[in-house]
Design a protein around this motif. Structure first.
Motif, PDB file in Angstrom:
ATOM      1  N   ARG A   1     -11.304   1.729  -3.628  1.00 19.53           N
ATOM      2  CA  ARG A   1     -10.384   2.872  -3.695  1.00 19.53           C
ATOM      3  C   ARG A   1     -11.136   4.092  -4.200  1.00 19.53           C
ATOM      4  N   LEU A  52       1.455   5.492   0.124  1.00 21.54           N
ATOM      5  CA  LEU A  52       1.012   6.865   0.362  1.00 21.54           C
ATOM      6  C   LEU A  52       2.023   7.785  -0.322  1.00 21.54           C
ATOM      7  N   GLY A  77      -3.996   2.921   9.578  1.00 20.13           N
ATOM      8  CA  GLY A  77      -4.846   2.080   8.737  1.00 20.13           C
ATOM      9  C   GLY A  77      -4.141   0.802   8.332  1.00 20.13           C
ATOM     10  N   VAL A  81       1.934   8.487  -9.030  1.00 22.38           N
ATOM     11  CA  VAL A  81       0.603   7.967  -8.683  1.00 22.38           C
ATOM     12  C   VAL A  81      -0.036   7.310  -9.903  1.00 22.38           C
ATOM     13  N   VAL A 140      -7.251   6.719  -1.012  1.00 23.17           N
ATOM     14  CA  VAL A 140      -7.867   7.758  -1.835  1.00 23.17           C
ATOM     15  C   VAL A 140      -6.777   8.632  -2.425  1.00 23.17           C
ATOM     16  N   ILE A 141      -6.901   8.958  -3.701  1.00 22.21           N
ATOM     17  CA  ILE A 141      -5.941   9.881  -4.289  1.00 22.21           C
ATOM     18  C   ILE A 141      -6.616  11.194  -4.630  1.00 22.21           C
ATOM     19  N   ALA A 144      -6.311  10.441   5.853  1.00 15.66           N
ATOM     20  CA  ALA A 144      -6.064  10.447   7.297  1.00 15.66           C
ATOM     21  C   ALA A 144      -6.901   9.389   8.000  1.00 15.66           C
ATOM     22  N   ALA A 202      -1.855  -0.785  -8.345  1.00 13.68           N
ATOM     23  CA  ALA A 202      -1.423  -0.782  -6.944  1.00 13.68           C
ATOM     24  C   ALA A 202      -2.408   0.022  -6.096  1.00 13.68           C
ATOM     25  N   ASN A 203      -2.367  -0.240  -4.800  1.00 15.25           N
ATOM     26  CA  ASN A 203      -3.243   0.447  -3.853  1.00 15.25           C
ATOM     27  C   ASN A 203      -2.546   1.721  -3.387  1.00 15.25           C
ATOM     28  N   VAL A 204      -3.084   2.879  -3.767  1.00 14.00           N
ATOM     29  CA  VAL A 204      -2.341   4.108  -3.505  1.00 14.00           C
ATOM     30  C   VAL A 204      -3.230   5.220  -2.967  1.00 14.00           C
ATOM     31  N   SER A 205      -2.688   5.945  -1.995  1.00  9.18           N
ATOM     32  CA  SER A 205      -3.286   7.183  -1.511  1.00  9.18           C
ATOM     33  C   SER A 205      -2.368   8.322  -1.939  1.00  9.18           C
ATOM     34  N   PHE A 206      -2.955   9.467  -2.233  1.00  8.60           N
ATOM     35  CA  PHE A 206      -2.123  10.596  -2.665  1.00  8.60           C
ATOM     36  C   PHE A 206      -2.712  11.905  -2.171  1.00  8.60           C
ATOM     37  N   VAL A 207      -1.870  12.709  -1.540  1.00 10.94           N
ATOM     38  CA  VAL A 207      -2.282  14.064  -1.167  1.00 10.94           C
ATOM     39  C   VAL A 207      -1.179  15.056  -1.533  1.00 10.94           C
ATOM     40  N   GLU A 208      -1.624  16.236  -1.942  1.00  9.67           N
ATOM     41  CA  GLU A 208      -0.692  17.351  -2.111  1.00  9.67           C
ATOM     42  C   GLU A 208      -0.980  18.326  -0.975  1.00  9.67           C
ATOM     43  N   ARG A 256       0.855  -1.196   0.000  1.00 15.11           N
ATOM     44  CA  ARG A 256       0.000   0.000   0.000  1.00 15.11           C
ATOM     45  C   ARG A 256       0.881   1.232   0.000  1.00 15.11           C
ATOM     46  N   GLY A 282      -2.525   8.712   9.867  1.00  9.50           N
ATOM     47  CA  GLY A 282      -3.734   7.953   9.572  1.00  9.50           C
ATOM     48  C   GLY A 282      -3.460   6.794   8.632  1.00  9.50           C
ATOM     49  N   PHE A 283      -2.626   7.068   7.637  1.00  6.74           N
ATOM     50  CA  PHE A 283      -2.239   6.009   6.689  1.00  6.74           C
ATOM     51  C   PHE A 283      -1.581   4.846   7.432  1.00  6.74           C
ATOM     52  N   MET A 321      -9.132  18.753  -2.239  1.00  4.32           N
ATOM     53  CA  MET A 321      -7.957  18.336  -1.472  1.00  4.32           C
ATOM     54  C   MET A 321      -8.282  18.091  -0.005  1.00  4.32           C
ATOM     55  N   ALA A 353      -2.237  12.982   7.682  1.00  3.37           N
ATOM     56  CA  ALA A 353      -2.381  12.017   6.583  1.00  3.37           C
ATOM     57  C   ALA A 353      -1.431  10.837   6.783  1.00  3.37           C
TER      58      ALA A 353
END
Lengths: 389, 213
Positions: free
Chosen positions: B55, A322, A382, A341, B74-75, B69, A349-355, A320, A378-379, B61, A375
């Protein structure tokens, strides 16, 4: 402020007794050379649980080291990621067993230019490696860390986390040892080092090379260091870690000790700040290590290692991810994280993305950024909940 | 969901109606992509209640960050730009709830959804609802109610459509409507589900389960 010979010349780094694991059989590098024995200096925080499932490997950036969350033995300053690593922090040392190793090629106790050179049989030659230390890659650094992780009896890492060059190592970990990485958090990084970034590195290296005290890399012979060159290298690099907005906010056009230009010996505050950054850096970092590690970053191109396609590095991966970037980071801009990403998506793939919105530039990943910390924390929670760590 | 702990039932009970209806359409253990997932409420529900590999993509944002969090995959991204990067058939269901009317190229987004997913589940506010028609007829002004609550010059809903419009698009694109239903503004399934004409007049939202023809 630069040393003018005589007695001000700085001596090489103070020898420190770093905690190390030493592997007599050494490590075969991408360039074909073997470094034997292989020393990996490291620090750990927190406790490995009985199931050995709560280990988090933190990978440091270009000028970082293994002293993530404690007072640095050389500088006396707090650890470089105390904002993120510690009790109750996003990488919570009450929950996770945190490991950080000095990178291969570094200067805080792992095998690298300032360490004792050995011959092909591993026999010490009575001098430091200096510029004879072989060229290393990010993948070599990761292979060295893998030796340490095995040595510590960790079968699988709950997470590998790192920013900038640390993020490159995170990606290399996930690509090279996918079964060992439950979660990967590459922060403020990219899948390759851009031409612009290589260019800035080359300015820094040229500054070191151009310092007569560098002596072709053999400065250790007379106990001096290329202070001026390394300091300029740091000054240039430091600009790339900030943003125009952050420099404007912190310094603007303010002068040191004067309210208006006198056209005599005016010094802008930003100049004075950069000089200070340069002068403190040379007291804690080895010039030849700087050359070796900047080269390793420049070599990094994950796609090139996988047939020209980043997605190929992660296909079938159960890891996973991030991915996080910072809006004002122009050294590793968000677009490069977004490209990562998309490659991860292409690999299913299992992906989280934040800017993260910030004006602090690339350095933001090291600083107080509550949204990023939430973030990341929490990631990790999880992921830990999912594997029961 | 008799085995669900109380807090989850609470979440499900408070979940937006269209999300609950969508969740009912998803088979257990499915691979799901939720486009415009907000803070990830539906994803979390699908992961916990249906054992789904769910997903999300969210354009806002702050919402994306909330979801991350909360430990959800989630992207930050948007439907118009990011779907093209997923491989064919990566998901069993691709969801788009109350977002179709806000994307730049709805037709292309639907195509991408049915390229990367075996099924698409789409919900949207119905612009053919009688109240909207009435407002426009009587006042001559753009509709202004709970669902269409932004002025025409600042609404993100740049591509509103009616239930019948959507049927027409599916036909034009050769999509099979496997299931569809309309719900009224009280959030109940409507009795006029047999008739697209009536649904288009009384349905506050349309909900469609599609596959490629």
């Amino acid at each position: 402020m630069a040393a003018t010979g005589m007695t001000q010349a700085l001596a090489p780094l103070q020898p420190i007794d770093h905690q190390r694991a030493v592997f007599a059989d050494g490590l075969a590098l991408d360039c074909g050379a073997v470094v034997a024995p292989l020393a990996v200096a490291y620090r750990t925080y927190g406790k490995l649980n009985a199931a050995r499932s709560n280990a988090v490997l933190v990978c440091h950036a270009l000028t970082g080291d293994q002293y993530v969350a404690e007072t640095h033995p050389l500088t006396g300053k707090p650890g470089w990621w105390e904002a993120v690593v510690g009790p109750g922090k996003p990488i919570d040392t009450d929950r996770y067993f945190v490991v950080c190793a000095n990178v291969l090629g570094g200067c805080m106790g792992s095998s690298g230019p300032p360490e004792q050179m050995t011959d092909s049989e591993g026999r010490p030659l009575g001098r430091p490696w200096g510029t004879d230390f072989p060229n290393v890659t990010i993948r070599d650094m990761v292979r060295a860390q893998k030796r340490l992780v095995d040595h510590l009896g960790i079968p699988r890492l709950l997470a590998v986390v790192g920013g900038s060059m640390g993020g490159m190592q995170v990606l290399e970990w996930a690509a090279t040892y996918p079964d060992m990485v439950v979660a990967a958090a590459p922060i403020a990084t990219a899948t390759y080092h851009s031409a612009q970034n290589i260019a800035f590195h080359e300015v820094g290296r040229a500054a070191v090379h151009g310092d007569p005290d560098w002596k072709g890399g053999r400065y250790w012979e007379d106990g001096r260091i290329p202070e001026k060159g390394l300091s300029v290298a740091r000054m240039v690099a430091h600009i790339t870690y900030l943003s125009e907005a952050a420099l404007g906010r912190k310094f603007g056009r303010r002068l040191r000790g004067a309210s208006a230009l006198t056209f005599l010996e005016d010094v802008f505050e930003v100049e004075s700040y950069l000089r200070y950054q340069g002068s403190t850096f040379v007291r804690r970092f080895d010039a030849n290590s700087y050359l070796t590690i900047t080269r390793a970053m420049d070599y990094f191109d994950l796609a090139a290692e996988h047939g020209g396609e980043v997605a190929a590095a992660f296909r079938g991966s159960a890891t996973r991810f991030l991915v996080a970037s910072f809006s004002s980071d122009w050294l590793f801009p968000t677009e490069e994280s977004r490209a990562l990403v998309r490659a991860l998506n292409a690999a299913a793939a299992n992906v989280s993305f934040v800017e993260i919105a910030t004006d602090k530039g690339h350095d933001a990943f090291l600083l107080d950024e509550p949204v990023f910390h939430r973030a990341l924390g929490g990631f990790l929670r999880g992921v830990a909940a999912k594997v029961g760590a | 969901m008799p085995d669900a702990p109380p807090d989850i039932r609470f979440v499900a009970k408070n979940m937006r109606l269209d999300l609950r209806l969508i969740a009912e359409m998803v088979a257990p253990g499915a691979r799901v992509l939720d486009i415009g997932c907000g803070d990830g409420q539906l994803i979390e529900h699908l992961i916990r209640e249906k054992g789904a590999d769910a997903r999300g993509i969210e354009i806002d944002m702050a919402e994306a960050t909330e979801a991350v969090a909360a430990g959800l995959p989630v992207i930050h991204g948007d439907a118009d730009a990011d779907l093209a990067h997923y491989p064919d058939g990566a998901f069993d269901y691709v969801l788009l709830s109350r977002t179709l009317q806000a994307v730049e190229r709805p037709r292309e987004v639907l195509r991408q959804m049915l390229r990367i997913g075996r099924h698409a589940i789409v919900s949207f506010p119905n612009f053919g609802h009688w109240q909207l028609r009435w407002q426009l007829l009587v006042t001559g002004r753009m509709p202004d109610n709970e669902t269409w609550d932004r002025k025409w010059y600042e609404t993100p809903n740049i591509h509103p459509c009616t239930i019948r419009d959507f049927f027409a698009l599916c036909e034009m694109e050769g999509y099979v409507v496997e299931r569809w239903l309309a719900v009224d503004d009280k959030g109940l399934r409507s009795p006029w589900k047999r008739s697209p004409w009536l649904a288009n007049l009384f349905g506050e939202q349309g909900l469609f389960l599609l596959r490629k023809g």
